[in-house]
Write an enzyme that holds these catalytic residues in place. Structure first.
Site, PDB file in Angstrom:
ATOM      1  CD  GLU A 288     -14.025  -8.275 -11.515  1.00 42.33           C
ATOM      2  OE1 GLU A 288     -14.387  -6.915 -11.773  1.00 42.33           O
ATOM      3  OE2 GLU A 288     -13.258  -8.968 -12.508  1.00 42.33           O
ATOM      4  CG  HIS A 309      10.113   5.655   4.009  1.00 42.14           C
ATOM      5  ND1 HIS A 309      11.083   6.209   4.497  1.00 42.14           N
ATOM      6  CD2 HIS A 309      10.490   4.767   3.296  1.00 42.14           C
ATOM      7  CE1 HIS A 309      11.930   5.746   4.393  1.00 42.14           C
ATOM      8  NE2 HIS A 309      11.959   4.790   3.613  1.00 42.14           N
ATOM      9  CE  LYS A 423     -20.421  -2.987 -15.475  1.00 39.61           C
ATOM     10  NZ  LYS A 423     -20.189  -3.995 -15.926  1.00 39.61           N
TER      11      LYS A 423
END
Ligand code: PA5
Length: 448
Positions: A288, A309, A423
């Site tokens: 951010e 793995h 948003k």
């Protein structure tokens, strides 16, 4: 004390190039210390280690004690910077499998997190599970209007009022929010909830050493005083001007040089499952802070040896744009010895009697060399042992490095304009008043 080691990046960069970063580091240092760079209104985190507010710390401790007495479970409601730091500390510093409590005996509340997603199934599971338990809530939201925690708080406040009645529910709800503004402030004043303040000059992802992190961390039984003293020790070193003396600036300089060489993805690797959420906190901090204006290193994280793995193949052998920062824990909380079992037939009896932690660190050392040979520059952050002090050090080290790194990259490390886009679309599609035109446009696109 935390240390930083970039010797395994020196096949890819020279000491001379790193030294040549000194003037840029000095500029970043001045922007931070003179508080006149982009986002300088959000530099309050720099003072948190040194400025200890004794009466606020005591109030946090009192609330934490009450939570421990009242509750089997503390539900922490928050998203992003409002929960990741607390989750990282609690996971790092409490046992993976907490001791079972005797019935009716309080003092070790389980801390669970909610309000960081919109999953109906998860909410249904959580409320069903909470039904038979004594519960407290800590809702954490600076704005008070973030959709995910606001919806979770609506659901859980109603649950609490139904379970305990309005009055007792009010004594079990703790609110961490803005000093004077926002929906949660007004509601808390009306309902009489105990409140804690998110300082104006500290952004969410830099807020773990404020009440945002400190209340749930103290409720988990972790010594927040020791955490603060670890942060203060690290602040002294990470405040030094000279690149050679400042591990956070070295980290910032080296990762920016690597980015300029085309290493655009950084992987934070841990070898302790209890550091998983520290990786999540770190991803938010760097992602951010730096990912904007078409710039930034993409922060990823792996849990090793587990991910060797799965992701190990790519890291060793895939597209070469990765570098790796390893969290190396020198001493375990408790070590464990590998038992002898010659009959097991697994070819591993040569390890009988060996320390499991030593095997883990040997796996780490071998992996670092293999990755370097495979073209992955390696940085190492060593923590002596997983204590509250080490958590405080890690927080301050990464926060300072992130701020300096953002300034080196030419971005404002303290804003997050990009998080608004989802948003806006979500609100438009959900029919929020005022978003009608956008809704029509998005629905047309969705219909194809
Ligand atoms: O780092 C940040 O600023 C964000 O992650 C915020 O913490 C997050 O969006 C939550 O915001 P709020 O505390 O206002 O609910």
């Amino acid at each position: 004390m935390l240390t930083f080691d970039y010797s395994n990046a020196l096949t890819f960069l020279s000491e001379r190039e790193i030294g040549q970063m000194e003037p840029q580091i000095l500029t970043a240092h001045r922007l931070l210390t003179e508080r006149n760079g982009p986002g300088s209104d959000f530099l309050g985190w720099l003072d948190l280690a040194a400025k200890h507010d004794k009466s606020e710390a005591e109030r946090i401790q009192r609330a934490a004690r009450r939570i421990r007495e009242q509750s089997d479970v503390l539900v922490v409601i928050g998203i992003g910077g409002s929960y990741l730091g607390a989750r990282a500390a609690i996971e790092m510093l409490t046992p993976a499998y907490p001791p079972a409590e005797k019935p009716g005996e309080k003092g070790w509340p389980q801390i669970v997190f909610c309000g960081h997603h919109l999953s109906a199934s998860h909410m249904a599971d959580l409320t069903a599970w909470l039904a038979g338990r004594e519960v407290s809530l800590n809702v954490i939201s600076k704005s008070g209007t973030t959709t995910e925690p606001a919806i979770a708080f609506r659901v859980l406040r109603a649950f609490m009022e139904q379970k305990y009645g309005k009055q007792e529910a009010g004594t079990r709800i703790y609110v961490t929010t803005d000093r004077s503004r926002g929906a949660l402030r007004a509601l808390s004043d009306a309902e009489g909830y105990e409140t804690f303040v998110v300082p104006d000059d500290v952004g969410g992802r830099y807020s773990v050493l404020t009440p945002v992190g400190l209340l749930p961390i103290a409720a988990a039984g972790i010594d927040i005083q020791r955490m603060a003293s670890g942060a203060a020790d690290c602040a002294a070193r990470c405040g030094r001007e000279a690149l050679a003396d400042n591990p956070a600036y070295q980290y910032a300089a080296v990762r920016n040089l690597l980015l300029r060489r085309g290493y655009g993805v950084e992987i934070l690797a841990n070898y302790e499952p209890s550091l998983h959420s520290l990786g999540e906190w770190w991803k938010q901090l760097f992602g951010e802070s730096e990912g904007k204006d078409g710039k930034g290193i993409f922060p990823a994280a792996v849990d090793n040896t587990t991910d060797l793995h799965s992701m190990g193949q790519y890291i060793q052998d895939g597209n070469r744009f990765l570098f790796e920062t390893v969290l190396d824990v020198r001493q375990p909380r408790i070590d464990f010895e590998v038992p002898a079992a010659p009959e097991a037939g697994d070819g591993l009896d040569f390890l009988a009697g060996r320390s499991l932690h030593d095997i883990n660190r040997t796996a780490m050392a071998g992996t670092i060399l293999a990755h370097v040979d495979g073209g992955v520059p390696n940085l190492r952050v060593e923590l002596p042992v997983l204590t509250p002090e080490a958590f405080g050090q890690a927080v301050f080290f990464f926060e300072t490095a992130c701020a300096a790194s953002g300034y080196l990259a030419g971005v404002n490390p303290f804003d997050q304009p990009g998080v608004e886009a989802y948003k806006q679309n979500m609100f438009a599609l959900l029919g929020k008043p005022g978003y009608e035109a956008r809704r029509a446009e998005l629905e047309k696109r969705l219909r194809g």
